[in-house]
Motif scaffolding. Structure first.
Motif, mmCIF file in Angstrom:
data_model
loop_
_atom_site.group_PDB
_atom_site.id
_atom_site.type_symbol
_atom_site.label_atom_id
_atom_site.label_comp_id
_atom_site.label_asym_id
_atom_site.label_seq_id
_atom_site.Cartn_x
_atom_site.Cartn_y
_atom_site.Cartn_z
ATOM 1 N N THR A 190 4.906 -1.828 -7.928
ATOM 2 C CA THR A 190 5.018 -2.218 -7.071
ATOM 3 C C THR A 190 5.947 -3.880 -6.685
ATOM 4 O OG1 THR A 190 3.587 -0.919 -6.599
ATOM 5 C CG2 THR A 190 4.186 -2.616 -4.689
ATOM 6 N N GLU B 117 0.721 -1.469 0.089
ATOM 7 C CA GLU B 117 -0.064 0.526 -0.259
ATOM 8 C C GLU B 117 0.450 1.011 -0.052
ATOM 9 O OE1 GLU B 117 -2.166 -0.641 3.686
ATOM 10 O OE2 GLU B 117 -3.749 -1.370 2.271
ATOM 11 N N SER B 118 1.901 1.039 0.531
ATOM 12 C CA SER B 118 2.501 2.502 0.971
ATOM 13 C C SER B 118 3.135 2.552 -0.754
ATOM 14 C CB SER B 118 3.935 1.845 2.176
ATOM 15 O OG SER B 118 5.056 1.640 1.660
ATOM 16 N N SER B 119 3.456 1.721 -1.485
ATOM 17 C CA SER B 119 4.708 1.845 -2.533
ATOM 18 C C SER B 119 3.464 2.203 -3.305
ATOM 19 C CB SER B 119 4.432 0.125 -3.024
ATOM 20 O OG SER B 119 5.350 0.519 -5.340
ATOM 21 N N LEU B 120 2.434 1.953 -3.295
ATOM 22 C CA LEU B 120 0.456 1.952 -4.129
ATOM 23 C C LEU B 120 1.054 3.798 -3.843
ATOM 24 C CD1 LEU B 120 -1.356 -0.885 -4.428
ATOM 25 C CD2 LEU B 120 0.120 -0.208 -6.103
ATOM 26 N N THR B 121 0.422 4.264 -2.651
ATOM 27 C CA THR B 121 -0.202 5.560 -2.278
ATOM 28 C C THR B 121 1.901 6.675 -2.147
ATOM 29 O OG1 THR B 121 1.378 5.411 -0.452
ATOM 30 C CG2 THR B 121 -0.712 5.459 -0.820
ATOM 31 N N LEU B 122 2.835 6.102 -2.940
ATOM 32 C CA LEU B 122 4.345 7.051 -3.159
ATOM 33 C C LEU B 122 3.568 6.690 -5.001
ATOM 34 C CD1 LEU B 122 6.663 5.363 -1.047
ATOM 35 C CD2 LEU B 122 5.916 7.622 -0.912
ATOM 36 N N GLY B 123 3.271 6.058 -5.187
ATOM 37 C CA GLY B 123 3.165 6.367 -7.328
ATOM 38 C C GLY B 123 3.404 5.918 -8.366
ATOM 39 N N ALA B 124 3.812 4.377 -7.283
ATOM 40 C CA ALA B 124 3.980 2.746 -8.122
ATOM 41 C C ALA B 124 3.123 2.333 -8.277
ATOM 42 C CB ALA B 124 5.490 2.456 -7.356
ATOM 43 N N ASN B 125 3.047 1.924 -9.564
ATOM 44 C CA ASN B 125 1.612 0.692 -9.896
ATOM 45 C C ASN B 125 1.934 -0.095 -9.192
ATOM 46 O OD1 ASN B 125 2.710 -0.761 -12.605
ATOM 47 N ND2 ASN B 125 2.633 1.278 -13.651
#
Lengths: 357, 737
Positions: free
Chosen positions: B642, B630-638
């Motif tokens: 991720t 989730e943190s990777s997603l909120t950091l803009g990775a798709n």
């Protein structure tokens, strides 16, 4: 090298009639409307299970609203996944990637935002400077203390200059002393950069300390929105009064109302205060423990049940005709003895009228 | 920068697949090439006009295979919506229709038109005789099918499925399609034969006759007679499941939680049986305990009795399978034992639990999912094992060998084989069910985003001592068995002429020089190189499919996920013998005509071994906290980024396990392989079995020994390449800083 600086691109957030249900039955968030101004630190406060974390995750895009609309800036992001939202989040567990160094963690998001490598590194360093972790670039998360890990998580979210920065109970894994410092750090970074921050906590003291605006939630709905002072001084109901700070809830009778001012009766004691639109009849009084006067000549009767010395003040449990109340007094030199009878009255600005339940 | 992403109208992934589709249509040969999937001779042999090598477009231009022309519509349609926004309903509708139509048309024409024109009488009735025919699909058809499939999934994603995530939707679509083609289609095809009568009609009666056969369900062994194959298999599998799990746990505990000094030796020892073709253990046991085995002869001399054949039957198979499958349980359990967060155990200790109480109330319950997995693996491996029962079975019939004999033996009864397969499937599926029921919905996530600074406690004494003793005994036994294999490969003729010789190695692996230079003159070289090549191609493919599937299962939620999981795990529950037979039946005719090629071997390995990768992936992924994704997603990775940047690096041990496993299993597999090999593509294991059947034990064992060393080298190399993962945890015996 030109010094890279992190700045804010704060945007407002709006919830319009947003609901979230799981499996069509469990309602986590029930039809809330919420306006979060740009550049403000807004806290979602409430007991566990009240829907505050779900609300936060809907801003992040980690949960999708079942109905209603969510706007960030002036853009409708209701259906947008987390990847495509300009929002970043600090997790309760920090969620640092254990296989990446501190610098790699912080520059992780920058890579996806189209920054060239060298600029991403500069920005990440600037972010680490901002949280006071310069020189920790090559450490692994496991080699940091809890507070340092937390600051890396903040830096990682900050460097993306998000429109909204989210915190999910960020202090819950820290020790008490560190909590005060980290929360002040968060607040000062937020003010310095003018960030829009949404902050989830269940700790009312933390909420009062950091927030511009507090949103108190209960049972998947919003109980009250206001500044810390509003909530403290003018709670709309008994729940908010009790949740924000401590309050004695005392049954009373509104005797007369005129020009926005009411006269109330508590066990024979008369007091006048703002009527807040309440009619004559039964009502409740929320009185903070510090706003109670014990050494006056007027007031209602009470007996001291317990007296506790806590250093800066005295704490008293009082037995009255309508139950026990809790009071604190600054006078520690002449404590009241348990068993002694006192007259209880209120400060002029202390008590607040709330509707009877 | 990031705000711009949602509004973009360029769709790089879509463009890629459209181009792929056109390349498949215009440039690549449409039909399968006779000289193999990887041969390139077609380039200089009449391409692009020769009918055998022509791309679809050239065929149509020459007025042939006109039924391929409607494919132009779905190829053109996506071009029209390229400039449209992703959220535009026209965009998604056009992609779904184009992809769906294209793919369906491909399948329809593939199954409708075969070697003799129309495959179904009603088609000829409606359209008249075709007067043309087609062979198996080739590169062109393969690429174009993928293009349609992924066009379709992008349409679905644009509709908003799984939050509009193209990677996830495409991965789901891809896995569903390949599993459907290579698992459901052949198995379904095969199970139909359970109802086929001798006259070619369908009948329930014939099925029930075969199903209620006494050879299947008989309980005679409790009264001194013989039991049915199903009863035998069940009994054996439960036994093997329990013993392998217990031994695997013992090894895992010794390695991770004891001060035992030879831990690395134990680790290496337990890896040995994995890199061994299972029947080799059977052979070694024969050398030890068989009629003329060393131990048998020694004891007979000592006690003056007659050597007995006690080994052949249940005892032999049980010992051999336990030797063979304990390492599998060990591999599963070592991850689990290490994955239990030390802070949980430390917490228990601070709550006044002593070592033993901590182990019993905290560590062991946290290992429960792993124990269940290990048991399940042992159970199913035993059910599906073919090599050991074949070598050691004696009169002890089990399902897997019975299926084989039903097909290749004098019986030649496909229906009976199908019925046996269904029974086997029921057993293994029940195993899945019980595992689920036992595990419940408990979450055992113990590696979180925070570094964990704790240290695993040592085993309590009253557990540690017996565990070390058991592991030691079993370890030494394994060592002796392997010693016998190596030693046996140098003995001229076991039990008759016990002189040492290099003869077997020279026969198998001699290298000569002639006028062409180096000459691989040994008898085994052909099958050896084929095996290496096929296994090397299959391993990474298996790992990819397995890990992607595991990712989808643990990290994504989508409609029909349970059915998806069932489907991907199904091939695990199908024994190799059944896969082998069903592949031959299904892929001997167009549209997928790959019998007798190397491709069918690779494909069978991928789908036979995929569940191992899936299991390894699931086991490690469910120990990674979701907040990392989730943190990777909120950091803009798709989700693709991720997966690649966060999940995969943290899964290195799982990747290693999946790679090693699929490589080694591809090299050691026998059950499916024995049906699928051809003169051109003979595999090492089937060659060895052939030698055993000719009583050429020496050569068989020498070849097996060689294989073991080759695989040992492969495992070491992979370990070196993938590297050891560090998740920053201290160990009990940390040295230095």
């Amino acid at each position: 090298m030109a010094r890279t600086r992190i700045s804010g691109k704060a945007a407002p957030v709006s919830f319009i009639g947003v609901s979230k249900t799981y499996g069509g039955e469990v309602v986590a968030v029930d039809n809330i409307d919420l306006e979060i101004e740009a550049g403000k630190l807004v806290t979602l406060l409430g007991p566990s299970g009240c829907g505050k974390t779900t609300t936060l995750r809907m801003i992040a895009g980690l949960e999708m609203a079942t109905s209603g609309k969510i706007l960030i800036g002036d853009k409708d992001v209701t259906k947008l996944p987390a990847t495509d939202r300009d929002v970043s989040m600090v997790f309760q567990s920090y969620a640092l990637f254990p296989h990446m160094s501190v610098l790699e963690n912080v520059s992780y998001g920058l890579g996806f935002s189209g920054f060239p490598k060298s600029e991403a590194r500069d920005r990440a360093r600037a972010g680490l400077d901002l949280v006071g972790l310069e020189g920790f670039d090559d450490r692994l998360p496991s080699e940091l203390s809890g507070g340092q890990q937390q600051r890396v998580a903040v830096a990682r979210a900050l460097v993306l200059e998000p429109q909204v920065l989210l915190f999910d109970e960020p202090l819950s894994n820290l020790d008490a002393k560190l909590r005060r410092q980290v929360r002040e750090d968060i607040r000062s970074i937020q003010q310095e950069l003018g960030l829009t921050v949404v902050y989830v906590t269940h700790d009312q003291e933390e909420a009062l300390a950091v927030s511009d605006v507090i949103v108190v939630m209960r049972n998947a709905a919003i109980a009250q929105i206001g500044t810390p002072r509003d909530l403290y001084d003018a709670p709309v109901d008994a729940f908010v009064a009790d949740f924000i700070g401590e309050a004695n809830l005392i049954p009373c009778e509104v005797v007369s109302v005129s020009a926005g001012s009411a006269v109330i009766d508590v066990d024979g004691y008369r007091h006048s205060l703002a009527s807040r639109g309440l009619p004559e009849g039964r009502a409740q009084l929320a009185v903070r423990p510090a706003r109670i006067i014990l050494d006056g000549n007027e007031g209602f009767d009470a007996t001291v049940a317990k007296a506790t010395y806590v250093g800066v003040r005295m704490e008293y449990s009082l037995e009255t005709a309508f139950g026990s109340i809790f009071a604190v007094q600054d006078d520690v030199m002449n404590p009241l003895r348990p068993g002694s009878a006192v007259k209880v009255s209120f400060h002029v600005t202390g008590p607040v009228l709330i509707p009877s339940e | 920068m990031r705000e711009a992403i949602p509004e973009k109208t360029a769709h790089p992934v879509l463009i890629y697949w459209i181009i792929a589709g056109w390349v498949g249509y215009l440039l690549l040969p449409w039909y399968g090439i006779e000289d193999g999937f990887f041969g390139l001779e077609w380039l200089i042999d009449g391409y692009p006009f020769d009918e055998d090598y022509a791309p679809a477009a050239f065929l149509i231009a020459q007025g042939e295979k006109l039924w391929l022309s409607p494919l132009l519509i779905p190829l053109i349609a996506p071009l029209l919506v390229l400039r449209r926004n992703k959220s535009d309903p026209v965009y998604s509708t056009v992609l779904i229709l184009a992809g769906g139509f294209g793919f369906s048309w491909l399948i329809a024409q593939g199954f409708g038109i075969g070697l003799r024109g129309f495959n179904y009488d009603w088609l000829s009735t409606v359209f008249g005789s075709l007067g043309d025919r087609q062979f198996g699909m080739g590169y062109g058809a393969l690429i174009i099918a993928s293009s349609f499939l992924f066009t379709f999934t992008q349409g679905i994603a644009a509709r908003g499925a799984v939050n509009g995530d193209v990677f996830v939707v495409s991965a789901i679509g891809g896995v569903i399609v390949i599993v459907a083609i290579f698992v459901f289609f052949p198995i379904g095809n095969m199970l139909f034969t359970a109802f086929v009568t001798d006259e070619g009609g369908y009948s329930l009666k014939i099925f029930s006759e075969k199903f209620f056969d006494n050879r299947l369900w008989g309980l005679g062994c409790f009264a001194g007679g013989r039991c049915g194959a199903a009863v035998n298999s069940l009994f054996l599998a439960i036994f093997v499941g329990i013993t392998t799990t217990a031994l695997g746990l013992a090894f895992a505990l010794v390695v991770t939680r004891s001060g035992f000094r030879f831990k690395s030796g134990l680790r290496a020892l337990t890896v040995l049986p994995i890199i061994t073709p299972p029947f080799v253990i059977g052979l070694a046991l024969i050398l030890l305990f068989g009629l003329s085995g060393s131990v048998t002869v020694f004891i007979a001399d000592l006690l003056g009795g007659q050597p007995t054949r006690w080994l052949y039957g249940l005892p032999g198979i049980l010992i051999a399978q336990t030797l063979a499958f304990t390492p599998i349980a060990f591999l599963v359990l070592i991850g689990v034992v290490e994955g239990v967060s030390p802070s949980m155990e430390e917490a228990a200790q601070t709550l006044r639990a002593d070592n033993w109480q901590t182990f019993r109330t905290v560590s062991l319950p946290l290992m429960r999912p792993g124990l269940a997995n290990a048991f399940l693996l042992g159970f199913i491996e035993s059910m599906a094992d073919f090599g050991n029962p074949l070598v050691l079975g004696g009169n002890f019939d089990v399902l897997s060998t019975e299926i084989f004999f039903a097909i290749v033996g004098a019986q030649y009864d496909q229906g009976r084989a199908a019925v046996l397969a269904m029974v086997l499937l029921c057993f293994t599926l029940s195993a899945f069910y019980f595992q689920r029921a036992w595990l419940g919905r408990k979450s055992y996530t113990t590696v979180t985003g925070k570094g964990d600074a704790g240290v695993h406690p040592l085993m309590p004494k009253r557990l540690g001592i017996p565990v070390i003793v058991i592991a030691g005994i079993w370890g030494s036994f394994t060592a002796i068995v392997y010693g016998m294999i190596v030693y046996g490969s140098f003995v001229e003729l076991w039990g008759v002429r016990n002189t040492l010789t290099f003869k077997h190695y020279i026969t198998a692996f001699s290298i000569g020089f002639n006028e062409h230079g180096l000459h691989w003159s040994g008898a085994a070289w052909d099958s050896f190189w084929t095996t290496i090549t096929i296994a090397a191609i299959a391993a990474p493919l298996t790992a990819i499919v397995g890990l992607v599937t595991a990712y989808l299962l643990t990290r994504q939620s989508f409609a029909g996920k349970n059915a998806f999981e069932f489907g991907t795990m199904l091939s695990f529950a199908i024994p190799g013998t059944v896969i082998g037979v069903s592949y031959i039946l299904a892929f001997n005719v167009p549209p997928i005509e790959i019998t007798g090629t190397g491709v069918i071997l690779i494909v069978s390995f991928i789908f036979r071994n995929m569940p191992v990768g899936v299991r390894a992936g699931i086991a490690s992924m469910s120990q990674l906290d979701r907040s990392l994704d989730e943190s990777s997603l909120t950091l803009g990775a798709n989700s693709w980024q991720t997966f690649r940047r966060v999940i995969l690096p943290l899964l290195r041990p799982a990747i290693l396990a999946a790679l090693v496993f699929s490589f080694v299993r591809a090299m050691t597999a026998i059950s499916a392989v024995i049906f699928l090999v051809s003169a051109q593509y003979d595999m090492a294991t089937s060659y060895i079995i052939g030698r055993v059947e000719n009583n050429d034990y020496g050569l068989a064992i020498a070849y097996s020994t060689t294989l073991i060393f080759v695989m040992l080298a492969a495992v070491a190399l992979l370990q070196f390449l993938v590297g050891r993962v560090q998740i920053g945890r201290r160990t009990q015996f940390m040295t230095g800083a």
